[in-house]
Structures are given as structure tokens and as C-alpha cells.
Design a protein around this motif. Structure first.
Motif, PDB file in Angstrom:
ATOM      1  N   LEU A 164       0.831  -1.201   0.000  1.00  0.00           N
ATOM      2  CA  LEU A 164       0.000   0.000   0.000  1.00  0.00           C
ATOM      3  C   LEU A 164       0.869   1.255   0.000  1.00  0.00           C
ATOM      4  N   ALA A 165       1.889   1.266   0.833  1.00  0.00           N
ATOM      5  CA  ALA A 165       2.790   2.420   0.913  1.00  0.00           C
ATOM      6  C   ALA A 165       3.457   2.689  -0.431  1.00  0.00           C
ATOM      7  N   GLU A 166       3.876   1.640  -1.104  1.00  0.00           N
ATOM      8  CA  GLU A 166       4.526   1.808  -2.414  1.00  0.00           C
ATOM      9  C   GLU A 166       3.551   2.330  -3.454  1.00  0.00           C
ATOM     10  N   LYS A 167       2.347   1.772  -3.491  1.00  0.00           N
ATOM     11  CA  LYS A 167       1.360   2.183  -4.496  1.00  0.00           C
ATOM     12  C   LYS A 167       0.898   3.626  -4.312  1.00  0.00           C
ATOM     13  N   LEU A 168       0.853   4.090  -3.057  1.00  0.00           N
ATOM     14  CA  LEU A 168       0.364   5.442  -2.777  1.00  0.00           C
ATOM     15  C   LEU A 168       1.493   6.427  -2.473  1.00  0.00           C
ATOM     16  N   ASN A 169       2.725   5.957  -2.623  1.00  0.00           N
ATOM     17  CA  ASN A 169       3.891   6.809  -2.387  1.00  0.00           C
ATOM     18  C   ASN A 169       3.852   7.449  -0.996  1.00  0.00           C
ATOM     19  N   LEU A 170       3.601   6.605   0.013  1.00  0.00           N
ATOM     20  CA  LEU A 170       3.526   7.078   1.389  1.00  0.00           C
ATOM     21  C   LEU A 170       4.911   7.047   2.024  1.00  0.00           C
ATOM     22  N   LYS A 171       5.177   8.008   2.879  1.00  0.00           N
ATOM     23  CA  LYS A 171       6.449   8.072   3.594  1.00  0.00           C
ATOM     24  C   LYS A 171       6.354   7.192   4.841  1.00  0.00           C
ATOM     25  N   LEU A 172       7.395   6.400   5.096  1.00  0.00           N
ATOM     26  CA  LEU A 172       7.466   5.598   6.311  1.00  0.00           C
ATOM     27  C   LEU A 172       8.182   6.403   7.381  1.00  0.00           C
ATOM     28  N   PHE A 173       7.487   6.668   8.492  1.00  0.00           N
ATOM     29  CA  PHE A 173       8.101   7.375   9.617  1.00  0.00           C
ATOM     30  C   PHE A 173       8.748   6.399  10.592  1.00  0.00           C
ATOM     31  N   CYS A 174       8.072   5.281  10.872  1.00  0.00           N
ATOM     32  CA  CYS A 174       8.546   4.362  11.901  1.00  0.00           C
ATOM     33  C   CYS A 174       7.714   3.086  11.856  1.00  0.00           C
ATOM     34  N   VAL A 198      -2.529   7.666  19.907  1.00  0.00           N
ATOM     35  CA  VAL A 198      -2.915   6.923  18.705  1.00  0.00           C
ATOM     36  C   VAL A 198      -2.316   5.521  18.724  1.00  0.00           C
ATOM     37  N   MET A 199      -1.141   5.400  19.326  1.00  0.00           N
ATOM     38  CA  MET A 199      -0.514   4.086  19.413  1.00  0.00           C
ATOM     39  C   MET A 199      -1.261   3.178  20.383  1.00  0.00           C
ATOM     40  N   ALA A 200      -1.806   3.746  21.432  1.00  0.00           N
ATOM     41  CA  ALA A 200      -2.597   2.948  22.368  1.00  0.00           C
ATOM     42  C   ALA A 200      -3.818   2.371  21.654  1.00  0.00           C
ATOM     43  N   ILE A 201      -4.468   3.186  20.846  1.00  0.00           N
ATOM     44  CA  ILE A 201      -5.643   2.726  20.087  1.00  0.00           C
ATOM     45  C   ILE A 201      -5.216   1.681  19.053  1.00  0.00           C
ATOM     46  N   ALA A 202      -4.149   1.968  18.319  1.00  0.00           N
ATOM     47  CA  ALA A 202      -3.688   1.048  17.278  1.00  0.00           C
ATOM     48  C   ALA A 202      -3.313  -0.309  17.857  1.00  0.00           C
ATOM     49  N   LYS A 255      -2.118  15.336   5.446  1.00  0.00           N
ATOM     50  CA  LYS A 255      -1.897  16.787   5.442  1.00  0.00           C
ATOM     51  C   LYS A 255      -0.494  17.197   5.905  1.00  0.00           C
ATOM     52  N   GLY A 256       0.493  16.307   5.725  1.00  0.00           N
ATOM     53  CA  GLY A 256       1.862  16.620   6.091  1.00  0.00           C
ATOM     54  C   GLY A 256       2.179  16.513   7.571  1.00  0.00           C
ATOM     55  N   TYR A 257       1.263  15.999   8.356  1.00  0.00           N
ATOM     56  CA  TYR A 257       1.511  15.844   9.788  1.00  0.00           C
ATOM     57  C   TYR A 257       2.589  14.785  10.019  1.00  0.00           C
ATOM     58  N   LYS A 258       3.337  14.939  11.112  1.00  0.00           N
ATOM     59  CA  LYS A 258       4.399  14.006  11.475  1.00  0.00           C
ATOM     60  C   LYS A 258       4.179  13.533  12.906  1.00  0.00           C
ATOM     61  N   PRO A 259       4.541  12.281  13.195  1.00  0.00           N
ATOM     62  CA  PRO A 259       4.322  11.758  14.553  1.00  0.00           C
ATOM     63  C   PRO A 259       5.267  12.403  15.561  1.00  0.00           C
ATOM     64  N   GLU A 260       4.794  12.530  16.790  1.00  0.00           N
ATOM     65  CA  GLU A 260       5.619  13.039  17.879  1.00  0.00           C
ATOM     66  C   GLU A 260       6.652  11.986  18.270  1.00  0.00           C
ATOM     67  N   GLU A 261       7.707  12.398  18.971  1.00  0.00           N
ATOM     68  CA  GLU A 261       8.799  11.489  19.339  1.00  0.00           C
ATOM     69  C   GLU A 261       8.327  10.285  20.144  1.00  0.00           C
ATOM     70  N   GLU A 262       7.464  10.497  21.131  1.00  0.00           N
ATOM     71  CA  GLU A 262       6.947   9.380  21.929  1.00  0.00           C
ATOM     72  C   GLU A 262       6.140   8.414  21.072  1.00  0.00           C
ATOM     73  N   THR A 263       5.438   8.950  20.096  1.00  0.00           N
ATOM     74  CA  THR A 263       4.653   8.114  19.188  1.00  0.00           C
ATOM     75  C   THR A 263       5.568   7.252  18.339  1.00  0.00           C
ATOM     76  N   ILE A 264       6.647   7.840  17.859  1.00  0.00           N
ATOM     77  CA  ILE A 264       7.634   7.105  17.057  1.00  0.00           C
ATOM     78  C   ILE A 264       8.236   5.965  17.877  1.00  0.00           C
ATOM     79  N   LYS A 265       8.593   6.263  19.095  1.00  0.00           N
ATOM     80  CA  LYS A 265       9.199   5.257  19.968  1.00  0.00           C
ATOM     81  C   LYS A 265       8.261   4.064  20.159  1.00  0.00           C
ATOM     82  N   GLN A 266       7.019   4.343  20.467  1.00  0.00           N
ATOM     83  CA  GLN A 266       6.047   3.266  20.697  1.00  0.00           C
ATOM     84  C   GLN A 266       5.746   2.500  19.406  1.00  0.00           C
TER      85      GLN A 266
END
Length: 110
Positions: free
Chosen positions: A6-16, A56-60, A72-83
Motif C-alpha cells: 500500500l505504501a509503495e502504491k500510494l507513495n507514502l512516507k514511512l516514519f517508523c 494513537v498508538m494505544a488505540i492502534a 496533510k503533512g503531519y508528522k508523529p511526535e517522538e513518543e509516538t515514534i518510539k512506541q
């Protein structure tokens, strides 16, 4: 379809959370109200949102989601990336709006 495909087909950026890229996607859910997502998203869905905080990670994790996609160009916070890395639930990103991205995801997986 896997998260990676999905990420490849939609050219999505992988954050973590790259450890979860081979998870199979069975559907999707779009929403920014955490209680709504908690009550309605299903396991192996991708979640399209603009929420970036660690809750969001708790829900996921609770819902066993395949991935989170930030819009919309939003980026995950550091704690979110860690989790995300710990739980191996990928967080991807795009500059697109929720509506357009959700339609593309629907057309790819249905």
C-alpha cells in the motif's frame, strides 16, 4: 495487500514501525476522534488520521491495527515514534487530505 505494498502504491512516507510492513490489510478506518476509532475500527485495518500524539498508538495496539497513516503533512511526535517501533505498527504519511487518501485506499483494497 500488505502495508508495504500500500505504501509503495500510494507513495507514502514511512516514519517508523518498519517491523510491521508485512502485515496484511483487511480494511480501513478514517477518523480523528479517538473514541470513535476505538469503537469502530477493526483488526488489520489501516487508520487514516491527523492525530500525532502517543495515544494513537494505544488505540492502534488495542485494536490490532495494521498501520496508521497521517495526512496533510503531519508528522508523529517522538513518543509516538518510539512506541510505533516497539510495537511494530507502521506510521506512514502523506500530504494528501483524508477524503482523497481514503478513496484511494478503498479502491486498492476492495
Amino acid at each position: 495487500m500488505t502495508v508495504k505494498e500500500l505504501a509503495e502504491k500510494l507513495n507514502l512516507k514511512l516514519f517508523c514501525g518498519e517491523g510491521g510492513l508485512n502485515r496484511e490489510i483487511e480494511g480501513g478506518y478514517t477518523g480523528d476522534l479517538l473514541s470513535d476509532v476505538m469503537g469502530n475500527a477493526e483488526a488489520n485495518h489501516v487508520w487514516v488520521t491527523l492525530q500525532t500524539h502517543k495515544n494513537v498508538m494505544a488505540i492502534a495496539s488495542l485494536k490490532e491495527l495494521a498501520a496508521i497513516i497521517l495526512v496533510k503533512g503531519y508528522k508523529p511526535e517522538e513518543e509516538t515514534i518510539k512506541q510505533s517501533n516497539e510495537e511494530q505498527i507502521p506510521i506512514l504519511g502523506t500530504d494528501e487530505e483524508e477524503f482523497e487518501l481514503s478513496a484511494k485506499i478503498y479502491n486498492l483494497i476492495k
